[in-house]
Design a protein around this motif. Structure first.
Motif, short mmCIF file in Angstrom:
data_model
loop_
_atom_site.label_atom_id
_atom_site.label_comp_id
_atom_site.label_asym_id
_atom_site.label_seq_id
_atom_site.Cartn_x
_atom_site.Cartn_y
_atom_site.Cartn_z
N MET A 143 14.43 18.25 8.20
CA MET A 143 14.89 16.86 8.12
C MET A 143 15.82 16.53 9.29
O MET A 143 15.71 15.48 9.92
N LEU A 144 16.72 17.46 9.57
CA LEU A 144 17.69 17.24 10.63
C LEU A 144 16.98 17.06 11.98
O LEU A 144 17.30 16.16 12.75
N THR A 195 25.49 25.55 8.53
CA THR A 195 24.22 26.22 8.40
C THR A 195 23.35 25.40 7.46
O THR A 195 23.84 24.84 6.47
N ALA A 196 22.05 25.30 7.80
CA ALA A 196 21.13 24.49 6.99
C ALA A 196 19.96 25.35 6.55
O ALA A 196 19.58 26.30 7.25
N ASN A 197 19.41 25.03 5.38
CA ASN A 197 18.21 25.75 4.96
C ASN A 197 16.99 25.11 5.62
O ASN A 197 17.11 24.14 6.39
N GLN A 198 15.78 25.64 5.35
CA GLN A 198 14.61 25.23 6.12
C GLN A 198 14.30 23.74 5.93
O GLN A 198 14.05 23.03 6.89
N VAL A 199 14.35 23.26 4.68
CA VAL A 199 14.06 21.85 4.46
C VAL A 199 15.11 20.99 5.16
O VAL A 199 14.80 19.98 5.82
N GLY A 200 16.37 21.42 5.07
CA GLY A 200 17.45 20.70 5.74
C GLY A 200 17.24 20.68 7.25
O GLY A 200 17.44 19.65 7.91
N ASN A 255 17.29 29.00 13.66
CA ASN A 255 17.58 29.64 12.37
C ASN A 255 18.51 28.79 11.49
O ASN A 255 18.99 29.25 10.47
N TYR A 268 5.59 20.80 2.11
CA TYR A 268 6.13 21.46 0.92
C TYR A 268 5.49 20.91 -0.35
O TYR A 268 4.98 19.79 -0.37
#
Lengths: 453, 83, 350
Positions: B33-34, B25-30, B12, B54
């Motif tokens: 990439m991570l 906390t990272a968003n989905q794109v982050g 999540n 995307y």
């Protein structure tokens, strides 16, 4: 075929392990994708970005609510549209159609009201700078002249003598209403007797008709009680004039200054929740008038020069993201195509700003800059914004007051202003400026016409 | 760039650095990439994966990836400063 | 045997049981001990590290709520969502900055079946620092002289009237004691930079500080009142230990305050007793104080009584309490799994 997901720029942020303090500034967002039923993206495509958008329906709604607010509490009420707040003709005319008179503060605004077709007797002429020509015109048109200082009073007496006309006048009164700062630079002071002096000069002079009393206690007022104090002080002056001269003033003009729904910089809670409503101001003013000792045969007309509170919420600015970048301290900054050149009010308010497209719940603390090459061009110093991509649109709210009169033509041209009519149809009410708009005013001396590089 | 081996990333988007005790906390794109950076994928591969998943222009993704990597560095989540 | 007591769901905020503590955890302990009802407790938190979130024996579930600065619309939406899941009966907000929003939303919450027992907006506003002189005059209560000033120069005029030291206060928060004009000016600059104008300059009353917590029923009646003297004060000015006292004068002042203002809800009065034995009212906190569990311990369960009043259940006034009981505060290290922190941080619920 699988559709691609909406792209949102990647974000990672540290979970702050701060304890909750009393001053958190987290903001919750909902996208505003449409204004009065018209898609923000469509408006930007058709009319460009940045773009001012005014809702005609909202103006009428605000006006009617304010009128209702006062008329349900006091028998005789008249609004006069404060031109300085927004003098685009289409805007003025919505107010005039609703029954507003015109309130002007300069020769330019006076002429604009005349051009708009307002009868001279329904123009209130305020302000410290009225030229002799302005005054002659206003006297001839039987406009209501609110005298600001003694020099003006003497000039008017001179004009009256010379032209054998009787100017219709009121004096502007400044006073201590318990608020700071006290606007004592305009008009005659109540507490030190200047106002009473001026009234005596008018009554003794016998060349002018004293028709009213006027005050304007401040701007973006958050205290209805200050208006109650002001109303009782004006009523007291009216009573003294009645006692001494048996003369009844026809109106009491409480000026403007009601706060809108904006949030002042430095305020903790949003203005939408805390600022007094028009009902609060109406209650304070009308009770003070009715509870005063002033008992004329006809109750004076109550004039209100409300500007901001009737137009702020009807104005929107659509702006686009030019770029995102990171500042040296790691903070995110976003550059918008509208800055303080168009949004003078961002010096005063923390404007509510919402994205015009869907986004996730991720936010980042962001500085919102305008497009100018000046360091002061900041729209919001610190706002927790969803992640915007280049080209995304935002809507800046409550910008109807003062921006379209105080905007600057600095390094770029001013954009279009669109009004959406009650049927949801947009109309251009002011075109964007072009190079010609600016250059047509310029003249080049012959010796500067040519150069070689 | 390489991500530190011990960084824990949950589905999540919760990111924990046991070395420093910091959480993120990272968003989905982050997160995408991570995860690819952790596997040691090269920028080009990451960009083409993101562009596939995307609706976005590869040039924009490249710029954002650079900025994102910069942030990871600032947060001491990458291995660079240990060299 | 099945318990016949009614089961209530009560939402409580202010779960930051830290060195400048919120009252939430103490309120919850009191509710857990209520005789009239059993309860499920829903925590309302602003940040993920509020200790109460992790106290699962006290709180069934905690939800993040938006900061007051986000406005009442955002709070309303969040509370409606929480209510849908939890069916809240009563909400007890304990956080200074959130009271305005909860008072404002009271009628809307009631439409959802969420009840509260808070001061009216007029009562809430009238006790603001800036209105205190007016408040004292109106209700016949001694308050220190004070004046709102807009320039540092005005302080000089007040020094003759008030003498030194002076208390320089922000409109809502912060207070600095100044012993000379330089300190006063620097306090003025410091506080005005943070909180804006006006700055409130207050006469300093020498004496002993007492606190009274209590509950008014909104009709002028005293439902509860317990006076306390702080025994140990942290560098943040918070009581870390205190003792209940018998003090007829402080109680009389409290009764008078409740009668005259028709105060509704819980409160804390900060009082100063000077050398002549006169009481001055320094401040009125319009909520339950963090040391509320002391009042429970001496026989007045104020959170329980408040809950009953919120639901319109007749509540008898407490008339006695045990004097000479102390509270000594204690910090406690909980062991928490990272998973829990992750969950509240990313989902806003735990």
């Amino acid at each position: 075929m699988a559709t691609k997901h909406r792209y949102e720029r990647p974000m990672i942020k540290r979970l702050e392990s701060n304890m909750p303090n009393k001053f958190g500034m987290r903001t919750e967002f909902e996208p505003v994708t449409h204004i009065e039923g018209v898609a923000v993206s469509q408006l930007a495509e058709d009319y460009g970005s940045p773009l001012f958008v005014i809702s005609e329906r909202k103006i009428r709604k605000l006006y009617q609510a304010a009128k209702q607010s006062f008329e349900s509490r006091y028998p005789r009420v008249q609004f006069a549209w404060s031109y300085k707040t927004n003098y685009l003709t289409a805007v003025c005319n919505v107010f005039h159609q609703e029954g507003s008179w015109a309130e002007v503060v300069s020769g330019f605004e006076y002429d604009k009201a005349i051009n708009n077709g307002i009868d001279g007797t329904k123009i209130i002429f305020n302000g410290p700078d009225k030229s002799e020509d302005d005054l002659r015109k206003a006297v001839t048109n039987n406009s209501l002249i609110h005298i600001d200082h003694l020099d003006e009073l003497y000039m008017l007496q001179e004009i009256a003598r010379e032209t054998k006309q009787r100017p219709k006048v009121a004096i502007r009164v400044n006073m201590d209403t318990g608020i700071y700062p006290m606007w004592d630079r305009f008009g005659f002071n109540y507490e030190n007797g200047q106002a009473w002096d001026a009234l005596n000069k008018i009554m003794f002079g016998g060349q002018m008709d004293l028709v009213g009393l006027h005050t304007h206690i401040g701007t973006f007022m958050l205290s209805p009680n200050a208006y109650a104090i002001a109303a009782s002080k004006l009523a007291n002056l009216a009573q003294r004039v009645q006692q001494k001269y048996g003369h009844e003033v026809k109106y009491i003009d409480m000026g403007g200054g009601f706060s809108s729904r904006n949030t002042l910089k430095g305020a903790y809670l949003p203005g939408v929740d805390t600022n007094p409503t028009i009902d609060d101001f109406a209650e304070a003013i009308t009770s003070a008038l009715m509870n005063s000792e002033y008992r004329p045969k006809t109750p004076p007309l109550l004039i209100l020069e409300t500007g901001r509170a009737l137009i702020d919420e009807a104005g929107y600015m659509i702006s686009s993201v030019i770029a995102n970048k990171r500042l040296s301290d790691g903070r995110r900054s976003t550059i918008l195509d509208a800055g303080v050149n168009l949004l003078f009010t961002s010096f005063w308010y923390d404007h509510k700003i919402t994205p015009a497209q869907e986004f996730t719940s991720y936010t980042e603390d962001t500085v919102l800059y305008g497009p100018l090459c000046m360091n002061i061009d900041v729209v919001r110093e610190n706002i927790s914004m969803p992640l915007l991509n280049k080209g995304d649109k935002v809507v800046i709210h409550h910008v109807g007051a003062y921006n379209m009169t105080q905007w600057m033509q600095f390094i770029t041209l001013r954009p279009k202003v669109v009004m959406i009519d009650p049927e949801g149809k947009p109309h251009i009410i002011r075109n964007n400026e072009s190079m010609d708009t600016i250059e047509n005013l310029e003249q080049i001396p012959d010796h500067l016409a040519h150069f070689e590089l | 760039m390489k991500i530190k081996n011990n960084i824990a990333v949950s589905d999540n988007g919760f990111v924990f650095n046991p070395g420093s005790g910091e959480s993120y906390t990272a968003n989905q794109v982050g997160l995408d990439m991570l995860n690819m950076l952790r596997k040691g994928e090269k920028s080009a591969a990451i960009i083409s994966f993101i562009a596939e998943k995307y609706e976005a222009d590869p040039a924009v993704i490249e710029k954002d990836l650079n900025d994102f990597s910069e942030t990871l560095k600032q947060y001491h989540l990458s291995q660079h400063e240990e060299l | 045997m099945k318990n016949s007591k009614p089961q209530l769901t009560i939402a409580v905020s202010g779960l930051n049981a830290i060195d400048s503590p919120g009252p939430g955890v103490a309120v919850i302990r009191a509710l857990r001990e209520a005789k009239a009802f059993d309860c499920r407790i829903i925590g309302l938190a602003y940040e993920s590290l509020e200790p109460g979130i992790y106290m699962h024996d006290l709180i069934e579930k905690t939800y993040h709520i938006p900061y007051p600065s986000a406005g009442t619309d955002a709070l309303m939406k969040r509370m409606a969502y929480i209510n849908e899941k939890e069916n809240i009966d009563v909400v007890i907000p304990n956080f200074d900055a959130e009271l305005y929003s909860f008072i404002k939303l009271k009628p809307k919450f009631e439409q959802l079946g969420i009840y509260s027992f808070l001061p009216t907006m007029d009562q809430f506003e009238s006790r603001q620092k800036i209105n205190l002189p007016e408040f004292g005059k109106k209700y016949g209560i001694n308050v220190p002289q004070s004046k709102a000033v807009y320039t540092p120069g005005e302080i000089n005029k007040l020094e003759q009237e008030y003498g030194w030291p002076l208390v320089v206060k922000g409109k809502y928060y912060d207070a600095i004691l100044a012993y000379n004009p330089e300190q006063a000016k620097s306090a003025y600059q410091k506080i005005s930079a943070k909180w804006g104008l006006p700055i409130i300059v207050q006469e300093f009353v020498h004496g002993t500080e007492y606190n009274v917590t209590g509950l008014g029923d909104g009709n002028g009646n005293t439902i509860a009142a317990v006076p306390m003297r702080k025994q140990y004060i942290t560098d943040k000015g918070k009581a870390w230990g205190g003792i209940t006292i018998t003090d007829p004068k402080a109680l009389a002042l409290t009764t008078h305050f409740l009668q005259r203002t028709q105060w509704r809800g819980a409160f804390e009065l900060e009082l100063m007793k000077d050398k002549e034995g006169r009481y001055f009212l320094l401040e009125i906190n319009p909520r339950i104080p963090a040391w509320i569990y002391l009042a429970v311990g001496v026989g007045q369960n104020i959170p329980e009584a408040l809950t009953k009043l919120a639901l319109g259940i007749p509540t008898e006034a407490f008339t006695t309490y045990e004097a000479g009981k102390m509270f000594i505060r204690y910090a406690w290290d909980m062991i928490v799994d990272l998973k829990e922190f992750e969950q509240i941080s990313t989902n806003g619920e735990l």
